[in-house]
Design a protein around this motif. Structure first.
Motif, PDB file in Angstrom:
ATOM      1  N   PHE A   2       0.829  -1.205   0.000  1.00  0.00           N
ATOM      2  CA  PHE A   2       0.000   0.000   0.000  1.00  0.00           C
ATOM      3  C   PHE A   2       0.861   1.251   0.000  1.00  0.00           C
ATOM      4  CE2 PHE A   2      -2.980  -3.080   1.958  1.00  0.00           C
ATOM      5  CZ  PHE A   2      -3.932  -3.030   0.960  1.00  0.00           C
ATOM      6  N   ALA A   3       2.016   1.186   0.642  1.00  0.00           N
ATOM      7  CA  ALA A   3       2.930   2.325   0.650  1.00  0.00           C
ATOM      8  C   ALA A   3       3.387   2.644  -0.772  1.00  0.00           C
ATOM      9  CB  ALA A   3       4.123   2.026   1.556  1.00  0.00           C
ATOM     10  N   PHE A   4       3.636   1.607  -1.573  1.00  0.00           N
ATOM     11  CA  PHE A   4       4.045   1.802  -2.962  1.00  0.00           C
ATOM     12  C   PHE A   4       2.932   2.465  -3.758  1.00  0.00           C
ATOM     13  CE2 PHE A   4       4.222   0.245  -7.359  1.00  0.00           C
ATOM     14  CZ  PHE A   4       5.424   0.813  -7.738  1.00  0.00           C
ATOM     15  N   MET A   9       0.974   7.192  -6.587  1.00  0.00           N
ATOM     16  CA  MET A   9      -0.020   8.236  -6.855  1.00  0.00           C
ATOM     17  C   MET A   9       0.620   9.611  -6.734  1.00  0.00           C
ATOM     18  SD  MET A   9      -3.658   6.809  -5.370  1.00  0.00           S
ATOM     19  CE  MET A   9      -3.196   6.923  -3.668  1.00  0.00           C
ATOM     20  N   LEU A  10       1.461   9.812  -5.718  1.00  0.00           N
ATOM     21  CA  LEU A  10       2.154  11.080  -5.557  1.00  0.00           C
ATOM     22  C   LEU A  10       3.094  11.329  -6.737  1.00  0.00           C
ATOM     23  CD1 LEU A  10       2.751  13.576  -3.845  1.00  0.00           C
ATOM     24  CD2 LEU A  10       4.509  12.232  -2.673  1.00  0.00           C
ATOM     25  N   PHE A  11       3.788  10.281  -7.177  1.00  0.00           N
ATOM     26  CA  PHE A  11       4.667  10.385  -8.348  1.00  0.00           C
ATOM     27  C   PHE A  11       3.878  10.852  -9.565  1.00  0.00           C
ATOM     28  CE2 PHE A  11       6.183   8.372 -12.246  1.00  0.00           C
ATOM     29  CZ  PHE A  11       7.471   8.867 -12.308  1.00  0.00           C
ATOM     30  N   THR A  12       2.706  10.272  -9.783  1.00  0.00           N
ATOM     31  CA  THR A  12       1.870  10.638 -10.924  1.00  0.00           C
ATOM     32  C   THR A  12       1.445  12.099 -10.845  1.00  0.00           C
ATOM     33  OG1 THR A  12       1.079   8.366 -11.079  1.00  0.00           O
ATOM     34  CG2 THR A  12      -0.238  10.056 -12.180  1.00  0.00           C
ATOM     35  N   ALA A  51      10.663  13.650 -11.118  1.00  0.00           N
ATOM     36  CA  ALA A  51       9.605  13.215 -10.194  1.00  0.00           C
ATOM     37  C   ALA A  51      10.051  11.985  -9.413  1.00  0.00           C
ATOM     38  CB  ALA A  51       8.317  12.927 -10.962  1.00  0.00           C
ATOM     39  N   TRP A  52      10.738  11.039 -10.064  1.00  0.00           N
ATOM     40  CA  TRP A  52      11.233   9.844  -9.376  1.00  0.00           C
ATOM     41  C   TRP A  52      12.222  10.230  -8.288  1.00  0.00           C
ATOM     42  CZ3 TRP A  52      16.231   7.755  -9.233  1.00  0.00           C
ATOM     43  CH2 TRP A  52      16.315   6.499  -8.650  1.00  0.00           C
ATOM     44  N   LEU A  53      13.110  11.185  -8.591  1.00  0.00           N
ATOM     45  CA  LEU A  53      14.061  11.643  -7.585  1.00  0.00           C
ATOM     46  C   LEU A  53      13.357  12.294  -6.407  1.00  0.00           C
ATOM     47  CD1 LEU A  53      16.894  13.136  -9.805  1.00  0.00           C
ATOM     48  CD2 LEU A  53      17.144  11.269  -8.162  1.00  0.00           C
TER      49      LEU A  53
END
Length: 146
Positions: A2-4, A9-12, A51-53
């Motif tokens: 669930f953390a992933f 979602m935040l990454f998106t 965004a990944w960083l």
């Protein structure tokens, strides 16, 4: 897991805010040529790395947790107790990303069912493990006590 999902979602959201909207407006001002779409693809790739960083790599390097892990009470630590380094983080975060892009994301989780350590494939390859901390969502802490 669930953390992933929360972190993804935040990454998106970050990727959309930094890439799709500004680049889309820029592309609309150009003609619909191949060069414009190539520029859009390059911009999206650069934005995805940024965004990944911001969402995954930097918080993991600094705190051992990303936003989803903080909310659900998880932390990544090195198996030998050393601090997390950039090569460790790159292995741990890029292996599942590549597997997911190839449609083989489930392979990373098969390691959980092999052996007694319950570590994913990418945890095993990067010599890390996920430990529990107190969750920021009280309901999750209550669920763990039962």
């Amino acid at each position: 897991m669930f953390a992933f999902v929360v972190s993804s979602m935040l990454f998106t959201i970050v990727a959309i805010l930094f890439a799709v909207v500004p680049l889309g407006v820029f592309i609309l001002q150009l003609d619909a040529s191949l060069a414009a779409f190539s520029l859009l693809g390059l911009g999206m790739a650069i934005t995805n790395v940024i965004a990944w960083l911001l969402v995954f790599a930097l918080p993991l390097r600094k705190h051992g947790q990303n936003v989803g892990m903080i909310l659900f009470g998880c932390k990544v630590v090195s198996s030998n107790g050393d601090p997390l380094t950039w090569p460790i983080i790159m292995k741990r975060e890029l292996i599942p990303a590549v597997l997911n892009e190839c449609g083989l994301g489930f392979l990373g989780y098969l390691g959980v069912f092999i052996g007694t350590s319950e570590r994913t494939l990418y945890d095993r390859l990067s010599h890390t493990e996920v430990v529990r901390t107190s969750a920021r969502i009280p309901l999750i802490n209550d669920f763990r006590r039962r």
